[in-house]
Write a protein that holds these residues in place. Structure first.
Motif, short mmCIF file in Angstrom:
data_model
loop_
_atom_site.label_atom_id
_atom_site.label_comp_id
_atom_site.label_asym_id
_atom_site.label_seq_id
_atom_site.Cartn_x
_atom_site.Cartn_y
_atom_site.Cartn_z
N PHE A 185 40.31 32.65 67.21
CA PHE A 185 41.08 32.82 65.97
C PHE A 185 41.36 31.46 65.34
O PHE A 185 41.21 31.27 64.13
CB PHE A 185 42.38 33.55 66.27
CG PHE A 185 43.33 33.62 65.11
CD1 PHE A 185 43.28 34.67 64.21
CD2 PHE A 185 44.28 32.62 64.91
CE1 PHE A 185 44.16 34.73 63.13
CE2 PHE A 185 45.16 32.67 63.83
CZ PHE A 185 45.10 33.73 62.95
N LEU A 186 41.78 30.51 66.18
CA LEU A 186 42.12 29.17 65.69
C LEU A 186 40.91 28.50 65.04
O LEU A 186 41.00 27.92 63.95
CB LEU A 186 42.65 28.33 66.84
CG LEU A 186 43.12 26.91 66.54
CD1 LEU A 186 44.23 26.91 65.51
CD2 LEU A 186 43.58 26.23 67.83
N ALA A 187 39.75 28.61 65.70
CA ALA A 187 38.55 27.99 65.16
C ALA A 187 38.13 28.64 63.84
O ALA A 187 37.73 27.94 62.89
CB ALA A 187 37.42 28.10 66.18
N GLU A 240 45.31 23.15 61.42
CA GLU A 240 44.65 21.85 61.33
C GLU A 240 45.03 20.92 62.46
O GLU A 240 44.19 20.30 63.10
CB GLU A 240 44.96 21.22 59.97
CG GLU A 240 44.30 21.95 58.80
CD GLU A 240 44.74 21.39 57.47
OE1 GLU A 240 45.56 20.44 57.47
OE2 GLU A 240 44.28 21.90 56.43
N GLN A 241 46.32 20.78 62.72
CA GLN A 241 46.81 19.93 63.80
C GLN A 241 47.51 20.82 64.82
O GLN A 241 48.73 20.84 64.92
CB GLN A 241 47.78 18.88 63.24
CG GLN A 241 47.16 17.91 62.27
CD GLN A 241 46.19 16.94 62.95
OE1 GLN A 241 46.38 16.57 64.10
NE2 GLN A 241 45.13 16.57 62.24
N ALA A 242 46.73 21.60 65.56
CA ALA A 242 47.30 22.58 66.48
C ALA A 242 46.88 22.29 67.91
O ALA A 242 45.79 21.77 68.16
CB ALA A 242 46.86 23.98 66.08
N ARG A 243 47.76 22.67 68.83
CA ARG A 243 47.48 22.51 70.25
C ARG A 243 47.76 23.83 70.96
O ARG A 243 48.77 24.47 70.68
CB ARG A 243 48.36 21.40 70.86
CG ARG A 243 48.14 20.02 70.26
CD ARG A 243 46.77 19.47 70.65
NE ARG A 243 46.60 18.11 70.13
CZ ARG A 243 46.11 17.83 68.93
NH1 ARG A 243 45.76 18.83 68.12
NH2 ARG A 243 45.96 16.58 68.54
N LEU A 256 51.32 20.84 64.67
CA LEU A 256 51.99 19.55 64.67
C LEU A 256 51.97 18.90 63.29
O LEU A 256 51.04 19.10 62.51
CB LEU A 256 51.32 18.60 65.67
CG LEU A 256 51.18 19.10 67.11
CD1 LEU A 256 50.43 18.09 67.95
CD2 LEU A 256 52.54 19.41 67.72
N LYS A 257 53.00 18.13 63.02
CA LYS A 257 53.08 17.33 61.81
C LYS A 257 53.72 16.00 62.20
O LYS A 257 54.84 15.98 62.74
CB LYS A 257 53.94 18.03 60.75
CG LYS A 257 53.97 17.29 59.42
CD LYS A 257 54.75 18.10 58.39
CE LYS A 257 54.75 17.43 57.04
NZ LYS A 257 55.50 18.22 56.03
N TYR A 262 56.06 21.78 64.22
CA TYR A 262 56.81 22.33 63.09
C TYR A 262 56.60 23.84 62.95
O TYR A 262 57.28 24.50 62.15
CB TYR A 262 56.47 21.62 61.78
CG TYR A 262 55.17 22.01 61.13
CD1 TYR A 262 55.11 22.98 60.15
CD2 TYR A 262 53.98 21.38 61.50
CE1 TYR A 262 53.92 23.33 59.55
CE2 TYR A 262 52.78 21.72 60.90
CZ TYR A 262 52.75 22.69 59.92
OH TYR A 262 51.56 23.02 59.34
N ALA A 263 55.68 24.40 63.75
CA ALA A 263 55.48 25.85 63.76
C ALA A 263 54.80 26.23 65.06
O ALA A 263 54.09 25.42 65.67
CB ALA A 263 54.63 26.30 62.56
#
Length: 290
Positions: A185-187, A240-243, A256-257, A262-263
């Motif tokens: 899903f993320l990709a 975009e900036q997820a882990r 991440l931000k 942040y979410a």
């Protein structure tokens, strides 16, 4: 002791069990307390001498009050008032012959992951599952509450049980596979691949943002694979900036931000399809994930 005092004392004997049932149904201690208080008000206006089994009567009334609240919440597309679900904790399923008060204690150890899965069920499914599987009530007693036959009520609980097993707190054995589905899903979200998103989303998938996420502009609730896929692309910045992370005991990811969360998204996965996920902006949760 007068009649009113005697009735209050008898009600108090069952109050802990009723609160546990209501909390499992509603996911909020405050709403559970309101439901129990409503049950007491109904009892105080009833001729108790005509009640053969007070425990069964109280459980039935509490179930009906909770069912009405859940249906009202669904109609208004609202979340429970406040985020006070219990912290995740390992729990053993109550044995069928365990007494109800002991079952209430065991049920209070059920973690947040299961509560998240319960939120994906319809009000009737949730009530049938909670009352039967968690509190060992027979379907004959549950059926009048959901206004169905015992056989149909059994089917409600069975359907709910399958959903819970697919994405509940005990699904450790397939955690790696569920993480793979979330990664897909993320990709797809990062790449804006609409068709790939549809392949990992269940047709009736539902997205539920918390209050902070709604205030940040996330729609109150989104249902259906195509609508959710479109929303995922619109909010692709979350990916975009997820882990990867375990969020409330469920596979998910943290956005991440400037290196800070942040979410967070927590996913329920069943049979290699995402059936729902929560979008979480709540500051205390994010601080814990940091």
């Amino acid at each position: 002791m007068n009649t009113a005092e005697s009735l209050a004392a008898r009600f108090h004997e069952h109050r802990g069990l009723l609160h546990s049932i209501a909390h499992r149904m509603l996911g909020s201690r405050a709403e559970a307390e309101d439901a129990v208080q409503e049950t007491w008000l109904k009892l105080s206006r009833t001729d108790a001498s005509q009640i053969d089994n007070l425990a069964a009567w109280l459980t039935t009334v509490t179930g009906r009050v909770c069912l009405d609240l859940l249906r009202s919440r669904s109609a208004r597309r609202e979340d429970p008032a406040g985020e006070d679900l219990p912290e995740p904790a390992p729990a053993a399923a109550p044995a069928p012959d365990t007494d109800p008060e002991h079952q209430a204690v065991l049920s209070d150890t059920v973690g947040t992951a299961l509560m998240v899965v319960l939120d994906t069920l319809s009000p009737a499914e949730r009530l049938a599952f909670v009352l039967h599987d968690m509190f060992a009530l027979p379907f004959e007693e549950i059926a009048p509450v959901v206004e169905r036959s015992p056989a149909a009520t059994r089917q409600l609980a069975s359907r709910a049980r399958r959903r819970v097993r697919g994405g509940g707190a005990d699904g450790r054995t397939d955690l790696a596979r569920r993480r793979e589905v979330v990664a897909a899903f993320l990709a797809a979200a990062r790449g804006g691949d609409f068709e790939a998103l549809l392949r990992v989303l269940a047709p009736d998938v539902v997205v539920r943002p918390d209050t902070a996420a709604r205030l940040a502009g996330v729609p109150a609730e989104t249902r259906g694979a195509r609508a959710v896929a479109s929303q995922a692309i619109t909010f692709a910045r979350l990916a975009e900036q997820a882990r990867p992370a375990l969020v409330r005991g469920l596979p998910g990811f943290v956005s991440l931000k400037d290196g800070r969360p942040y979410a967070a998204l927590a996913f329920t996965v069943h049979e290699d399809r995402i059936t729902g996920f929560d979008v979480l902006y709540e500051p205390e949760l994010l601080a814990g994930l940091a």
